[in-house]
Scaffold this motif. Structure first.
Motif, PDB file in Angstrom:
ATOM      1  N   VAL A 159      13.004  27.714  33.753  1.00  0.00           N
ATOM      2  CA  VAL A 159      11.581  27.496  33.551  1.00  0.00           C
ATOM      3  C   VAL A 159      11.327  27.120  32.095  1.00  0.00           C
ATOM      4  CG1 VAL A 159      10.868  29.046  35.421  1.00  0.00           C
ATOM      5  CG2 VAL A 159      11.128  29.953  33.107  1.00  0.00           C
ATOM      6  N   TYR A 160      10.110  26.694  31.832  1.00  0.00           N
ATOM      7  CA  TYR A 160       9.720  26.266  30.488  1.00  0.00           C
ATOM      8  C   TYR A 160       8.513  27.077  30.052  1.00  0.00           C
ATOM      9  CZ  TYR A 160      12.729  22.442  31.766  1.00  0.00           C
ATOM     10  OH  TYR A 160      13.805  21.718  32.178  1.00  0.00           O
ATOM     11  N   LEU A 161       8.450  27.362  28.751  1.00  0.00           N
ATOM     12  CA  LEU A 161       7.292  28.045  28.226  1.00  0.00           C
ATOM     13  C   LEU A 161       7.020  27.635  26.800  1.00  0.00           C
ATOM     14  CD1 LEU A 161       8.835  30.737  26.671  1.00  0.00           C
ATOM     15  CD2 LEU A 161       8.750  31.469  29.001  1.00  0.00           C
TER      16      LEU A 161
ATOM     17  N   LYS B  42       8.140  22.722  35.442  1.00  0.00           N
ATOM     18  CA  LYS B  42       8.397  21.378  34.923  1.00  0.00           C
ATOM     19  C   LYS B  42       8.045  21.316  33.443  1.00  0.00           C
ATOM     20  CE  LYS B  42       5.822  20.076  38.290  1.00  0.00           C
ATOM     21  NZ  LYS B  42       4.866  19.352  39.077  1.00  0.00           N
ATOM     22  N   SER B  43       8.886  20.687  32.658  1.00  0.00           N
ATOM     23  CA  SER B  43       8.636  20.595  31.221  1.00  0.00           C
ATOM     24  C   SER B  43       7.426  19.724  30.901  1.00  0.00           C
ATOM     25  CB  SER B  43       9.876  20.052  30.494  1.00  0.00           C
ATOM     26  OG  SER B  43      10.170  18.744  30.950  1.00  0.00           O
TER      27      SER B  43
ATOM     28  N   SER C  64       0.999  23.948  20.892  1.00  0.00           N
ATOM     29  CA  SER C  64       1.225  23.400  19.551  1.00  0.00           C
ATOM     30  C   SER C  64       2.506  23.975  18.931  1.00  0.00           C
ATOM     31  CB  SER C  64       0.020  23.680  18.650  1.00  0.00           C
ATOM     32  OG  SER C  64      -0.230  25.066  18.576  1.00  0.00           O
ATOM     33  N   TYR C  65       3.196  24.800  19.696  1.00  0.00           N
ATOM     34  CA  TYR C  65       4.491  25.349  19.305  1.00  0.00           C
ATOM     35  C   TYR C  65       5.571  24.571  20.046  1.00  0.00           C
ATOM     36  CZ  TYR C  65       2.192  29.411  17.221  1.00  0.00           C
ATOM     37  OH  TYR C  65       1.438  30.240  16.453  1.00  0.00           O
ATOM     38  N   LYS C  66       6.796  24.976  19.850  1.00  0.00           N
ATOM     39  CA  LYS C  66       7.908  24.338  20.552  1.00  0.00           C
ATOM     40  C   LYS C  66       7.926  24.789  22.017  1.00  0.00           C
ATOM     41  CE  LYS C  66      12.864  23.704  20.199  1.00  0.00           C
ATOM     42  NZ  LYS C  66      14.087  24.067  19.495  1.00  0.00           N
ATOM     43  N   ILE C  67       8.215  23.865  22.933  1.00  0.00           N
ATOM     44  CA  ILE C  67       8.405  24.195  24.345  1.00  0.00           C
ATOM     45  C   ILE C  67       9.876  24.539  24.525  1.00  0.00           C
ATOM     46  CG2 ILE C  67       8.331  23.316  26.703  1.00  0.00           C
ATOM     47  CD1 ILE C  67       5.994  21.516  25.767  1.00  0.00           C
TER      48      ILE C  67
ATOM     49  N   GLY D 147      -1.023  28.254  36.688  1.00  0.00           N
ATOM     50  CA  GLY D 147      -1.916  27.948  37.809  1.00  0.00           C
ATOM     51  C   GLY D 147      -1.813  26.520  38.305  1.00  0.00           C
ATOM     52  N   TRP D 148      -1.407  25.587  37.467  1.00  0.00           N
ATOM     53  CA  TRP D 148      -1.246  24.185  37.887  1.00  0.00           C
ATOM     54  C   TRP D 148      -0.044  24.024  38.793  1.00  0.00           C
ATOM     55  CZ3 TRP D 148      -5.362  21.482  37.277  1.00  0.00           C
ATOM     56  CH2 TRP D 148      -6.198  21.681  36.193  1.00  0.00           C
ATOM     57  N   GLU D 149       0.881  24.951  38.776  1.00  0.00           N
ATOM     58  CA  GLU D 149       2.127  24.816  39.536  1.00  0.00           C
ATOM     59  C   GLU D 149       2.118  25.612  40.833  1.00  0.00           C
ATOM     60  OE1 GLU D 149       5.504  23.697  37.977  1.00  0.00           O
ATOM     61  OE2 GLU D 149       5.009  23.796  35.874  1.00  0.00           O
ATOM     62  N   LYS D 150       1.047  26.297  41.129  1.00  0.00           N
ATOM     63  CA  LYS D 150       0.987  27.095  42.364  1.00  0.00           C
ATOM     64  C   LYS D 150       0.735  26.241  43.550  1.00  0.00           C
ATOM     65  CE  LYS D 150      -0.199  31.423  40.290  1.00  0.00           C
ATOM     66  NZ  LYS D 150      -1.059  32.543  40.211  1.00  0.00           N
TER      67      LYS D 150
END
Length: 71
Positions: A24-26, A38-39, A48-51, A68-71
């Protein structure tokens, strides 16, 4: 013939199972609370930080929840 069709159906039915990604990505922000499959998820667009890429297990341990966009 019926038994052959049943056998083919039985073999193919196991392949329909949806799997959950293990990567996963955060956003690496201290206040980030969500993870993303999804990245390029639109939920990461304001980061505004690094993913960063991590495991689902680690994201869950850090009490992150699915975007919530990925549900």
């Amino acid at each position: 013939m019926k038994s052959l069709l049943f056998f083919l159906f039985f073999l193919s039915s196991g392949n329909c199972k949806e799997t959950t990604p293990t990567t996963v990505y955060l956003c690496n922000s201290p206040s980030a609370k969500k993870y993303h499959y999804k990245s390029d998820c639109r939920g990461l667009s304001n980061c505004s930080y690094k993913i960063v890429k991590t495991t689902l297990e680690k994201a869950n341990k850090d009490k992150k929840t699915l975007c919530g966009w990925e549900k």
